[in-house]
Motif scaffolding. Structure first.
Motif, PDB file in Angstrom:
ATOM      1  N   LEU A  22     150.222  61.603  -1.846  1.00  0.00           N
ATOM      2  CA  LEU A  22     149.869  62.554  -1.735  1.00  0.00           C
ATOM      3  C   LEU A  22     148.640  63.907  -1.399  1.00  0.00           C
ATOM      4  N   GLU A  23     148.106  62.615   0.268  1.00  0.00           N
ATOM      5  CA  GLU A  23     147.340  62.690   0.827  1.00  0.00           C
ATOM      6  C   GLU A  23     148.090  63.466   1.933  1.00  0.00           C
ATOM      7  N   ILE A  24     149.688  63.181   2.312  1.00  0.00           N
ATOM      8  CA  ILE A  24     150.117  63.546   3.256  1.00  0.00           C
ATOM      9  C   ILE A  24     151.231  63.809   3.040  1.00  0.00           C
ATOM     10  N   ALA A  25     151.469  64.507   1.845  1.00  0.00           N
ATOM     11  CA  ALA A  25     152.815  65.160   1.628  1.00  0.00           C
ATOM     12  C   ALA A  25     152.277  66.993   1.214  1.00  0.00           C
ATOM     13  N   ASP A  26     153.286  67.394   1.608  1.00  0.00           N
ATOM     14  CA  ASP A  26     153.469  68.827   1.788  1.00  0.00           C
ATOM     15  C   ASP A  26     152.715  69.438   0.017  1.00  0.00           C
ATOM     16  N   ARG A  27     154.499  68.809   0.023  1.00  0.00           N
ATOM     17  CA  ARG A  27     155.083  68.965  -2.171  1.00  0.00           C
ATOM     18  C   ARG A  27     155.447  67.447  -2.226  1.00  0.00           C
ATOM     19  N   ALA A  28     154.969  67.626  -3.568  1.00  0.00           N
ATOM     20  CA  ALA A  28     155.578  66.350  -4.661  1.00  0.00           C
ATOM     21  C   ALA A  28     156.284  66.805  -6.153  1.00  0.00           C
ATOM     22  N   TYR A  29     157.164  65.825  -6.016  1.00  0.00           N
ATOM     23  CA  TYR A  29     157.956  65.132  -7.589  1.00  0.00           C
ATOM     24  C   TYR A  29     157.445  64.506  -7.839  1.00  0.00           C
ATOM     25  N   VAL A  30     157.182  64.139  -9.429  1.00  0.00           N
ATOM     26  CA  VAL A  30     157.154  63.297  -9.673  1.00  0.00           C
ATOM     27  C   VAL A  30     158.759  62.524 -10.845  1.00  0.00           C
ATOM     28  N   MET A  31     159.591  61.882 -10.844  1.00  0.00           N
ATOM     29  CA  MET A  31     160.651  61.546 -11.631  1.00  0.00           C
ATOM     30  C   MET A  31     160.055  60.061 -12.467  1.00  0.00           C
ATOM     31  N   GLU A  32     160.737  60.286 -13.517  1.00  0.00           N
ATOM     32  CA  GLU A  32     160.706  59.777 -14.486  1.00  0.00           C
ATOM     33  C   GLU A  32     161.333  59.930 -15.260  1.00  0.00           C
ATOM     34  N   ASN A  33     162.270  58.520 -15.686  1.00  0.00           N
ATOM     35  CA  ASN A  33     163.768  58.520 -16.252  1.00  0.00           C
ATOM     36  C   ASN A  33     164.863  59.189 -16.522  1.00  0.00           C
ATOM     37  N   GLY A  34     164.614  58.774 -14.714  1.00  0.00           N
ATOM     38  CA  GLY A  34     166.105  60.100 -14.289  1.00  0.00           C
ATOM     39  C   GLY A  34     165.848  61.661 -14.429  1.00  0.00           C
ATOM     40  N   LEU A  35     164.153  61.771 -14.190  1.00  0.00           N
ATOM     41  CA  LEU A  35     164.279  63.356 -14.280  1.00  0.00           C
ATOM     42  C   LEU A  35     163.100  63.627 -13.812  1.00  0.00           C
ATOM     43  N   ILE A  36     162.648  65.359 -13.549  1.00  0.00           N
ATOM     44  CA  ILE A  36     162.020  65.453 -12.895  1.00  0.00           C
ATOM     45  C   ILE A  36     161.213  66.145 -13.698  1.00  0.00           C
ATOM     46  N   ARG A  37     160.046  65.559 -13.988  1.00  0.00           N
ATOM     47  CA  ARG A  37     159.325  65.872 -14.972  1.00  0.00           C
ATOM     48  C   ARG A  37     158.018  66.593 -14.447  1.00  0.00           C
ATOM     49  N   PHE A  38     157.306  66.815 -13.184  1.00  0.00           N
ATOM     50  CA  PHE A  38     157.085  67.740 -12.355  1.00  0.00           C
ATOM     51  C   PHE A  38     156.996  68.160 -11.149  1.00  0.00           C
ATOM     52  N   THR A  39     156.179  69.122  -9.972  1.00  0.00           N
ATOM     53  CA  THR A  39     156.529  69.177  -9.154  1.00  0.00           C
ATOM     54  C   THR A  39     155.619  70.579  -8.521  1.00  0.00           C
ATOM     55  N   GLY A  40     155.219  70.191  -7.463  1.00  0.00           N
ATOM     56  CA  GLY A  40     154.190  71.145  -7.038  1.00  0.00           C
ATOM     57  C   GLY A  40     152.520  71.128  -5.989  1.00  0.00           C
ATOM     58  N   LYS A  41     152.245  71.219  -5.798  1.00  0.00           N
ATOM     59  CA  LYS A  41     151.287  70.638  -4.253  1.00  0.00           C
ATOM     60  C   LYS A  41     150.917  69.608  -4.550  1.00  0.00           C
ATOM     61  N   PRO A  42     150.631  69.136  -3.501  1.00  0.00           N
ATOM     62  CA  PRO A  42     149.387  67.766  -4.485  1.00  0.00           C
ATOM     63  C   PRO A  42     148.031  68.080  -4.981  1.00  0.00           C
ATOM     64  N   ALA A  43     147.566  68.630  -4.835  1.00  0.00           N
ATOM     65  CA  ALA A  43     146.112  68.974  -5.678  1.00  0.00           C
ATOM     66  C   ALA A  43     147.187  69.606  -6.895  1.00  0.00           C
ATOM     67  N   GLU A  44     147.790  70.747  -7.610  1.00  0.00           N
ATOM     68  CA  GLU A  44     147.753  70.425  -8.093  1.00  0.00           C
ATOM     69  C   GLU A  44     148.292  69.259  -9.222  1.00  0.00           C
ATOM     70  N   LEU A  45     149.133  68.473  -8.507  1.00  0.00           N
ATOM     71  CA  LEU A  45     149.491  67.307  -9.170  1.00  0.00           C
ATOM     72  C   LEU A  45     147.749  66.278  -9.524  1.00  0.00           C
ATOM     73  N   LEU A  46     146.867  66.051  -8.856  1.00  0.00           N
ATOM     74  CA  LEU A  46     146.490  65.596  -9.051  1.00  0.00           C
ATOM     75  C   LEU A  46     145.745  66.131 -10.006  1.00  0.00           C
TER      76      LEU A  46
END
Length: 224
Positions: free
Chosen positions: A200-224
């Protein structure tokens, strides 16, 4: 800005088991996008589909606005979507130069020598080990070979699959510094990792995957 890679409602699995259950994800030109998730989340299956190693059951994958759903692995590489696999997967009985040269087997042959010099500029240690068998290198050096081999194919998008796996904390820092250099060069990177903090320190955006689905997506600060 149009997406370089666009995944829509992707489904895939093995036999009766469905692993990916409708994944949506995109990477834009020049972006570093982190795909985060624990073991079993579906990250490896997604990489397999993108690389032409796992056939999708439904959904669509587009690369540079071209439908590449279900393409053969060779055609995927020819298009410039290059996957650096988890666990490095170097050829242990070939030396460093031979491993790197294989990266240009399908794409980038014409500029092989020029690209080798670029790789040695990024990884000076590999020039020192040029004739050493890859199987005798340290884990960090093998990861350098794996990434260098991917760069030899002149990627438009580089998928880095768990690049910090099995490395010491010091080498993990070194590896993320390198990924930062790739980002600064303007190369689009899909960083598939379990190391949440540094990704998350290096990424422009991120996705969080769980059980074959994207659960969260957004800017690193939002996900943190």
């Amino acid at each position: 800005m149009n997406a370089l890679l666009k995944i829509e409602q992707l489904r895939a699995g093995y036999g009766a088991v469905e692993v990916l259950r409708g994944v949506d994800l995109e990477v834009r030109p020049g972006e570093t996008v982190a795909l985060l998730g624990s073991n079993g989340a579906g990250k490896t299956t997604l990489n397999g589909v993108l690389s032409g190693l796992v056939k999708p059951r439904a959904g669509r994958v587009s690369f540079e606005q071209q439908d590449m759903t279900g393409w053969h692995a060779r055609k995927v590489v020819q298009a410039g979507l290059i996957h650096v696999p988890e666990g490095r997967k170097v050829f242990p009985n070939l030396n460093v130069l031979e491993n790197l040269s294989l990266g240009a087997f399908t794409r980038g042959k014409e500029r092989r020598e020029e690209n080798l010099e670029k790789i040695f500029g990024i990884f000076p240690r590999l020039r020192e080990r040029i004739k050493q068998l890859a199987g005798t290198l340290s884990g960090g050096e093998q990861q350098m070979v794996a990434i260098g081999r991917g760069l030899m194919a002149e990627p438009k998008l580089l998928i880095l699959d768990e690049p910090s796996l099995g490395l010491s904390p010091l080498l993990v820092e070194e590896m993320f510094t390198l990924i930062g250099q790739l980002k600064s060069s303007g190369l689009a990177v899909l960083l598939v990792e379990q190391n949440v903090g540094q990704s998350l320190e290096i990424a422009d955006r991120a996705y969080v995957m769980e059980n074959g689905l994207i659960r969260f997506t957004g800017k690193p600060a939002e996900l943190l």
